[in-house]
Design an enzyme around this catalytic site. Structure first.
Site, mmCIF file in Angstrom:
data_model
loop_
_atom_site.group_PDB
_atom_site.id
_atom_site.type_symbol
_atom_site.label_atom_id
_atom_site.label_comp_id
_atom_site.label_asym_id
_atom_site.label_seq_id
_atom_site.Cartn_x
_atom_site.Cartn_y
_atom_site.Cartn_z
ATOM 1 C CB SER A 141 -2.809 3.051 -0.045
ATOM 2 O OG SER A 141 -1.883 2.565 -0.971
ATOM 3 C CG ASN A 160 -1.978 -1.094 1.078
ATOM 4 O OD1 ASN A 160 -2.930 -0.963 0.303
ATOM 5 N ND2 ASN A 160 -1.767 -2.208 1.779
ATOM 6 C CD GLU A 161 4.656 1.365 -2.732
ATOM 7 O OE1 GLU A 161 4.953 1.982 -1.687
ATOM 8 O OE2 GLU A 161 5.443 0.595 -3.287
ATOM 9 N N PRO A 162 2.297 5.170 -0.873
ATOM 10 C CG PRO A 162 4.106 6.607 -0.602
ATOM 11 C CD PRO A 162 3.756 5.218 -1.031
#
Ligand code: GLP
Length: 635
Positions: free
Chosen positions: A179, A175-177
């Site tokens: 998300s 869950n990358e920046p």
């Protein structure tokens, strides 16, 4: 909020310093002296759940993570299975994520990772392990698979314990920046930092998949209990943001703050940026040591943007350091004492200055010359971390031995191996090599992941790196005879994030140390990720010194990439003139085969630390190589 990796060395962006008092931990955080102890505690919690469910005749549902972080937990669970009869017959697992487009046998696929690190070693039922699948022909098909994964978790009754690591981009799972907190299992595009961090695993940035499938933040938050684990200094910054700053999509791990039963489990290095450890005077009244004063006053200098010698009583008060003044000192005397403390870390004599008053010098002047042994985890480390200092030690008459603990072959580009094979072919001497490599030559051409792990390919790459390191060291005045290549087995039989140390590694390092019997030792990685080659190298050297004590009461740790030292952490800084820096640059340029060795960046790191000293009001140098002292009794 700026990106974590863009923060200044003071560890806090200027605009947020003032509300520091409000920014303490917003989630339970447990800090352990080292990762092994922390991992045993988490494994015990998992084992406790599995056993209590067995007594009730029920299943236990685990959410599992990959990466180097959870490996010590898995190793402990395997030990409990073999030695304490822990059965996994009632366990169902759901993994967080998987790269897109990798065959399940690909060395970097999380399916293979889980088999090798856990499933193949315990009695978990086939069909009870679940890993999201990122292959599918159409977007719709992928969406259906993701929805089915979510449904399967619900059907299993939800996750009882969820394990998480944390990426430097702040991600949990993938869950990358950006998300959303409500996100569910889905396909995502990987952040550049995540891909950079994975580039050594995949033999280069361009080989790292661009997308992956991951459980969402919302999925993770539904687990009953969540453990987020982090080891090593490389994670300290992002851990602090996740634990202390307000929840934000920029760092998805921060959403764990809203979970009623989530906890961070850290080693000391990963916890090192938390306010209570980094700025303890803001949290509680403390007993001031000299080192702590150095830390606090350099922090006040950064915060007020004033050199140390210009700080006044008000600056101390406004920085929460009023009690330093109350203790009977005034800012004037404190400034001078701290300035001198910093000044005394600077020396052009890293092996000690002969016939000098050594009281205020970082290194003793006797004996002279010394026998300096400089350990590199991977052969290039010492050249990058302390190339100019190596040159100085040689020039000042010391006996220098460079020890490369591992071959470093995993860092060597496939193209370099191919280049060598082509050269041999042109010279009509490729037959033996081609015969030994078989179809791996073709695999190298397409950067097939398996090729990099083939022992013959590794041998070839080790030879390439060795030749380059010999060449590079010679540019710094160190002859080939002064180089030792240990090729430790843990590296040869492992790969990044998955190394396994055995007695053979310990014996080899201890034997060498006994033979060399140095009185000056340098090594990298005292606070590195304990699963990295640098972290492992430090532990091996420390264990060897415990076995064969050296005739010095301390060793020196040099800076490794991503572990820049803050000025207050530095015990010795060796100034580098522009000419010496050029010499180092020239030496580093000779390391062409190393994947992602960012020469310019390393040289700039040397410049930044000199600039940090300058900002404190100390002398302005072109660059500096810096070291931390570790007492032998503390190893
Ligand atoms: C990957 C995984 C994450 C993991 C992270 C950190 O991106 N998808 O689940 O937490 O890497 O990896 P490591 O534990 O090796 O530092």
């Amino acid at each position: 909020m700026g990106h974590p990796s863009q923060r200044c060395w003071k560890g806090c962006s200027r605009q947020t310093v003032d509300d520091m008092h409000d920014r303490y931990e917003k989630i339970p955080v447990q800090v352990y002296p080292e990762a092994g102890e922390a991992a045993r505690r988490v494994a015990a919690a998992i084992a406790g759940l599995i056993r209590s469910r067995q007594e009730e005749g029920r299943d236990a549902v685990l959410g599992l993570a990959t990466g180097s972080t959870p490996i010590p937990v898995y190793r402990e669970l395997i030990r409990l299975h073999h030695e304490k009869g822990l059965s996994f017959c009632n366990v169902t697992t759901f993994n967080l994520d998987e790269y897109s487009g990798l065959d399940t046998n690909h060395p970097e696929s999380y399916t293979r990772f889980m088999r090798e690190q856990l499933f193949d070693h315990v009695d978990i039922g086939e069909g009870r392990t679940n890993i999201p699948n990122a292959s599918g022909d159409s977007a719709e098909e992928l969406e259906n698979k993701c929805a089915a994964y979510e449904q399967k978790i619900r059907d299993a009754g939800g996750i009882d314990i969820q394990l998480l690591g944390i990426g430097r981009s702040g991600h949990i799972g993938f869950n990358e920046p950006g998300s959303p907190v409500t996100s569910r299992t889905r396909v995502v595009t990987l952040d550049r930092i995540t891909r950079l961090d994975a580039s050594a695993d995949f033999q280069g940035f361009h080989n790292v998949p661009r997308t992956a499938v991951t459980m969402g933040v919302g999925t993770i938050l539904e687990a009953d209990k969540v453990f987020l684990l982090a080891w090593g200094k490389g994670k300290a910054d992002v851990v602090r943001i996740a634990a202390e700053e307000p929840e934000s999509e920029v760092v998805s791990a921060s959403f764990l703050q809203r979970h009623s039963n989530a906890e961070f489990v850290l080693d000391k290095a990963a916890a090192g940026d938390l306010t209570r450890l980094r700025y303890p005077w803001l949290v509680d009244s403390i007993s001031w040591t000299r080192r702590m004063k150095r830390r606090a006053i350099s922090w006040a200098s950064g915060k007020t943007e004033k050199p140390i010698l210009k700080l006044v009583d008000d600056d101390y008060n406004e920085s929460g350091l009023g009690d330093l003044i109350v203790e009977g000192e005034n800012s004037y005397s404190l400034n001078i004492a701290t300035f001198n403390d910093f000044q005394h870390t600077i020396t052009g004599w890293p092996g000690g200055k002969p016939d000098a008053n050594e009281e205020t010098r970082p290194e003793k002047s006797t004996p002279h010359p010394k026998h300096a042994v400089i350990f590199s985890a991977e052969p290039q480390d010492a050249l990058v971390g302390m190339g100019a200092t190596i040159n100085r030690l040689k020039e000042q008459g010391h006996h220098v031995t460079l020890v490369a603990l591992t071959s470093g072959n995993l860092r060597v580009r496939d193209q370099e191996a191919l280049k060598l094979i082509r050269c041999l072919k042109t010279l009509g001497q490729s037959e033996q090599v081609s015969h030994q490599l078989g179809d791996h030559v073709e695999r190298l051409q397409v950067s097939h992941a398996e090729a990099a792990l083939n022992p013959e390919v590794r041998k070839l790459k080790s030879a390439i790196l060795r030749a380059e390191v010999v060449d590079s060291a010679s540019a710094l005045g160190v002859d080939e005879e002064a180089l030792q290549f240990l090729n430790l087995p843990f590296y040869e039989s492992g790969r990044f994030r998955q190394f396994h140390v055995t007695d053979a590694d310990h014996e080899a390092v201890a034997k060498l140390l006994e033979m060399l019997n140095p009185n000056l030792v340098f090594v990298s990685g005292s606070v590195a990720d304990p699963m990295s080659p640098q972290g492992i190298a430090f532990q091996l050297v420390a264990a060897a010194i415990r076995k064969f004590p050296i005739t010095a009461d301390h060793i020196w740790c040099y800076r490794h990439r991503e572990e820049a030292l803050k000025p207050y952490e530095i015990d010795m800084s060796v100034p580098i003139s522009p000419l010496q820096h050029e010499l180092k640059g020239n030496a580093l340029q000779r390391l062409r085969a190393v994947v992602d060795l960012r020469n310019e960046e390393s040289l700039n790191d040397d410049r930044s630390v000199a600039a940090a000293y300058d900002e404190l009001g100390l002398a302005e140098y072109e660059a500096m190589e810096v070291f931390q002292r570790v007492k032998v009794e503390k190893l």
